[in-house]
Scaffold this motif. Structure first.
Motif, PDB file in Angstrom:
ATOM      1  N   ALA A 175      54.320  17.443  47.617  1.00  0.00           N
ATOM      2  CA  ALA A 175      55.825  16.312  47.830  1.00  0.00           C
ATOM      3  C   ALA A 175      55.027  15.385  47.736  1.00  0.00           C
ATOM      4  N   THR A 176      53.644  14.666  48.718  1.00  0.00           N
ATOM      5  CA  THR A 176      53.671  13.864  48.227  1.00  0.00           C
ATOM      6  C   THR A 176      52.757  13.453  46.949  1.00  0.00           C
ATOM      7  N   ASP A 178      53.387  14.457  44.156  1.00  0.00           N
ATOM      8  CA  ASP A 178      54.832  14.105  42.792  1.00  0.00           C
ATOM      9  C   ASP A 178      55.463  12.950  43.205  1.00  0.00           C
ATOM     10  N   ALA A 179      55.339  12.728  45.031  1.00  0.00           N
ATOM     11  CA  ALA A 179      56.350  11.434  45.001  1.00  0.00           C
ATOM     12  C   ALA A 179      54.667  10.507  44.051  1.00  0.00           C
ATOM     13  N   GLY A 181      52.764  10.238  41.948  1.00  0.00           N
ATOM     14  CA  GLY A 181      53.041  10.775  40.367  1.00  0.00           C
ATOM     15  C   GLY A 181      52.125  11.550  39.835  1.00  0.00           C
ATOM     16  N   LEU A 182      52.049  12.650  40.121  1.00  0.00           N
ATOM     17  CA  LEU A 182      50.829  13.891  40.039  1.00  0.00           C
ATOM     18  C   LEU A 182      52.249  14.486  39.213  1.00  0.00           C
ATOM     19  N   SER A 183      51.365  15.655  38.981  1.00  0.00           N
ATOM     20  CA  SER A 183      52.354  16.517  38.021  1.00  0.00           C
ATOM     21  C   SER A 183      52.328  17.240  38.381  1.00  0.00           C
ATOM     22  N   TYR A 303      57.167  24.759  45.031  1.00  0.00           N
ATOM     23  CA  TYR A 303      57.045  23.296  45.020  1.00  0.00           C
ATOM     24  C   TYR A 303      59.064  23.762  43.968  1.00  0.00           C
ATOM     25  N   VAL A 304      59.733  22.685  45.274  1.00  0.00           N
ATOM     26  CA  VAL A 304      60.889  22.223  44.608  1.00  0.00           C
ATOM     27  C   VAL A 304      61.235  20.623  45.191  1.00  0.00           C
ATOM     28  N   ARG A 305      61.439  19.954  44.442  1.00  0.00           N
ATOM     29  CA  ARG A 305      60.903  18.609  44.453  1.00  0.00           C
ATOM     30  C   ARG A 305      62.386  18.483  44.960  1.00  0.00           C
ATOM     31  N   GLU A 306      62.184  17.827  46.106  1.00  0.00           N
ATOM     32  CA  GLU A 306      62.855  16.527  47.157  1.00  0.00           C
ATOM     33  C   GLU A 306      63.498  18.496  47.816  1.00  0.00           C
ATOM     34  N   GLN A 307      63.413  18.923  47.889  1.00  0.00           N
ATOM     35  CA  GLN A 307      63.752  20.378  48.900  1.00  0.00           C
ATOM     36  C   GLN A 307      63.849  19.516  50.546  1.00  0.00           C
TER      37      GLN A 307
ATOM     38  N   ALA B   7      59.334  13.918  50.432  1.00  0.00           N
ATOM     39  CA  ALA B   7      60.822  13.624  49.027  1.00  0.00           C
ATOM     40  C   ALA B   7      61.979  13.043  50.233  1.00  0.00           C
ATOM     41  N   MET B  10      62.464   9.232  50.511  1.00  0.00           N
ATOM     42  CA  MET B  10      62.574   8.885  48.664  1.00  0.00           C
ATOM     43  C   MET B  10      63.747   8.913  48.550  1.00  0.00           C
ATOM     44  N   ALA B  17      56.603  10.015  37.201  1.00  0.00           N
ATOM     45  CA  ALA B  17      55.904  11.744  36.101  1.00  0.00           C
ATOM     46  C   ALA B  17      57.886  12.410  35.816  1.00  0.00           C
TER      47      ALA B  17
END
Lengths: 309, 373
Positions: A175-176, A178-179, A181-183, A303-307, B7, B10, B17
């Motif tokens: 999560a971090t 991702d935040a 900017g890493l994919s 990993y699910v974004r903003e889960q 997350a 945020m 990305a």
């Protein structure tokens, strides 16, 4: 003396496929994806390199084909586990079952056929006079040297480069990452595939050097031992070297004791690597019982974004 | 679990990305919803997809996939002999499948059913070898008890290191498979080999009291009853007992279960005992009902195939009645394609492909198509 020299050479030759597979497992698991398909991927690598060699007689092509086929298996695993967020454990089991079946099917026409293959050795004539070390080092093939190089390269990559930092960040806290900017997906796809390619190389080594004729299920659990060694090595490429050769040595020793006929049935000697794997894991668990775990913290969790948990 | 606090906190701008990917924008997007249930036809669609995938490999190696599949189906379900053989294969699959499913329900990854089955078979055979003069009626119950006990102990070898030292049960259970298979080889090639067996790697044939009865003139044996009873107990256990409820809670939310005072370790030990015991019973019913002796290669990988049986039925005991027969048919069909020069490992390839398609499809089912805002 000769006995020990030969034993060490045999241990290295038997440990090298394990080493490649362990390094592959470390790459994948460091990015947070458990890759339990090692056994199946090694088998696919082995059978593809065997078939390619029978067709082309080219060592380089055989190894390349094995690596490519294993890469495809890794792509499948990454697609299911990263994109579709499937259960990584079940997915790895499925890949192993599929790889075992597919390799047996593809390898049927060449089963038992001995391959006339020889992987060139590095010419080190100036080393030969050195006692003990000389005969060992001048008997190693180029793939073994490549594995040494790989250990160093991966160690530096993981600990001294920014890419390595990204890799570890994604494995510990997607999560971090991702935040920042890493994919997450790209890093995981890349490392799972690189890892599976190394497992394919392990399979190719098994058939090109260790036992040059294809048999169904010829990895006989080496993929799983490699997964255990990833834990034993603490996800560190340098320690992987020690673990792989320990097991390679055990394998070689068992084989030699069988030839010497020491009165223990060979079946029990063949149990050694499996039993020692369990014992060593118990030891690792017992030693680390009061310490924080060193495994990548997000290992096994898609990993699910903003889960929200 | 506060792993994703970043997350959570945020807000506003999506991460860079995520924004970087521009180009063609479709009016719809896929959204992941972990709570969404897969459709009932998903297992069927997965099987179809797997057949298609394997057809590609078959076609590439110059076979006509339709002909191969037809041959498999006829071999497994096309005759009364085929059907009884398929049911014979379904018995150990159902027993092992129930065992692994029980463990998977609380995320204990037992892949050692193969080894547990083998030691169950060994223990049941040991009864016939070491107690040759038991009263006839006692044989089957004692052999059942020995098989279950041996499988359970083998399961315990996996569960104890897990609970005591945190050792990954996947690896232990799998390593123990190889150990059990080597032990089997040692016994049937060594001390237990039938002296009158012309070097055949197997024990002497069991006496009639040591064999499970069969239905009519078929090879279908009374192990079927064990499997059906086990499935019924499994289902009642989960819906009616306190333990079953605790297991359910543990499977759904281990953290909540822990806070509710449920001992995770105790349940791991328990579930592995049951899991191993069921596989051990499968081993007993194989030697006593099918081969009537302990012999080399007693299992064509039932323990691994049981994973498919369990997963295809979504760990549901009644579903497993169906999937074990289906997968049993795959194995029998695999034997029948040998006559056209294909290896019986065909069926293993299909099984792996089915599992891959199944988990892929199941996860795809968790996405829904939503309109972009």
């Amino acid at each position: 003396m000769d006995f020990y020299v030969n034993l060490i050479i045999a241990a290295i030759s038997s440990g090298t496929p394990l080493l490649f597979a362990v390094l592959g497992g470390i790459l994948s698991e460091r990015s947070g994806v458990i890759f339990l398909g090692a056994e199946g991927t090694m088998l696919i690598g082995a059978v593809v390199s065997c078939l390619t060699f029978v067709q082309t007689d080219s060592l380089a092509l055989s190894i390349g084909a094995a690596v490519a086929a294993a890469g495809a298996a890794g792509l499948l695993h990454a697609f299911l586990c990263v994109t579709l967020k499937a259960n990584q454990i079940v997915c790895g089991l499925a890949l192993t079952l599929f790889g075992t079946g597919l390799s047996a099917y593809l390898g049927k026409p060449v089963a038992g056929q001995a391959l006339a293959v020889s992987v060139p050795k590095l010419q080190l004539s100036w080393l030969e006079p050195v006692p003990f070390l000389g005969p060992i080092l001048s008997n190693l093939d180029i793939l073994v040297w490549f594995s040494f190089l790989l250990v160093v390269v991966l160690y530096v990559y993981m600990n001294k480069t920014s890419w390595g930092l990204h890799l570890r960040a994604v494995g510990d806290n997607p999560a971090t990452s991702d935040a920042m900017g890493l994919s997450v997906a790209k890093l995981r796809y890349g490392h799972v595939m690189a890892g599976s390619m190394l497992m394919g190389l392990a399979g190719a080594y098994l058939i090109m050097v260790y036992s040059p004729n294809w048999m169904e299920g010829m990895t006989s659990g080496r993929g799983w031992i490699a997964i255990a060694l990833v834990i034993l090595a603490g996800w560190n490429p340098l320690y992987a070297l020690g673990g792989a050769y320990l097991f390679g040595g055990l394998d070689a020793l068992g084989f030699r004791m069988q030839l010497m006929d020491i009165g223990v049935p060979s079946y029990f000697l063949k149990m050694l690597p499996y039993l020692v794997t369990i014992l060593v894991l118990i030891l690792v668990g017992w030693r680390g019982r009061n310490k924080p775990s060193i495994e990548p913290k997000a290992l096994g969790a898609p990993y699910v974004r903003e889960q929200r948990f | 679990m506060s792993r994703n606090t970043m997350a959570d906190t945020m807000q506003g701008e999506p991460p860079a990305a995520g924004r970087a990917r521009t180009g063609m924008r479709l009016p719809y997007t896929m959204q992941y919803d972990p709570g969404k249930k897969g459709a009932w036809w998903m297992p069927l669609a997965s099987v179809a997809a797997a057949l298609l995938l394997c057809a590609l490999f078959l076609g590439a190696s110059g076979m006509n996939p339709l002909e191969v599949y037809a041959k498999m189906a006829r071999g497994a379900f096309g005759s009364s002999f085929g059907i009884s053989e398929t049911l014979v294969k379904a018995i150990p699959l159902l027993l092992c499948g129930l065992g692994v499913a029980a463990a998977y329900r609380i995320s204990v990854w037992n892949i050692g059913a193969e080894g547990q089955l083998v030691v169950g078979a060994i223990a049941a055979t040991a009864v016939t070898i070491y107690w040759p003069n038991l009263p006839g009626a006692l044989y089957i119950p004692v052999m059942v008890a020995a098989g279950i006990a041996a499988g359970a102990v083998w399961g315990l070898f996996t569960a104890y290191p897990r609970t005591r030292f945190g050792v990954n049960e996947l690896i232990t259970s799998l390593m123990l498979n190889y150990v059990a298979l080597l032990l089997l080889d040692y016994l049937v090639f060594g001390p237990w080999r039938d002296p009158a067996g012309f070097n055949f790697p197997g024990t002497p044939l069991f006496t009639p009291e040591q064999q499970l009865m069969t239905f009519g003139g078929t090879r279908l044996h009374y192990g079927l009853l064990f499997a059906l009873i086990a499935a019924a107990i499994f289902s009642v256990f989960y819906s009616k007992t306190r333990w079953g409820y605790e297991m359910k809670l543990l499977g759904a939310n281990p953290l909540a279960a822990k806070y509710a005072g449920i001992s995770v370790n105790r349940h791991i030990l328990l579930v592995m005992l049951v899991s191993g015991g069921l596989a051990g019973l499968a081993g007993m019913s194989e030697v006593s009902g099918v081969s009537h002796r302990l012999m080399y290669g007693i299992s064509p990988g039932y323990g691994y195939t049981a994973i498919i049986v369990a997963w295809l039925a979504k760990l549901n005991p009644w579903g497993m009645l169906v999937t074990s027969v289906f997968v049993g048919g795959l194995i029998v069909g695999g034997y029948s394609v040998q006559t056209i020069g294909l290896p019986s490992s065909m069926s293993l390839m299909l099984q792996g492909a089915i599992l891959l398609c199944l988990i892929g499809g199941e996860m795809l089912g968790k996405y829904k198509l939503v309109r972009r805002s």
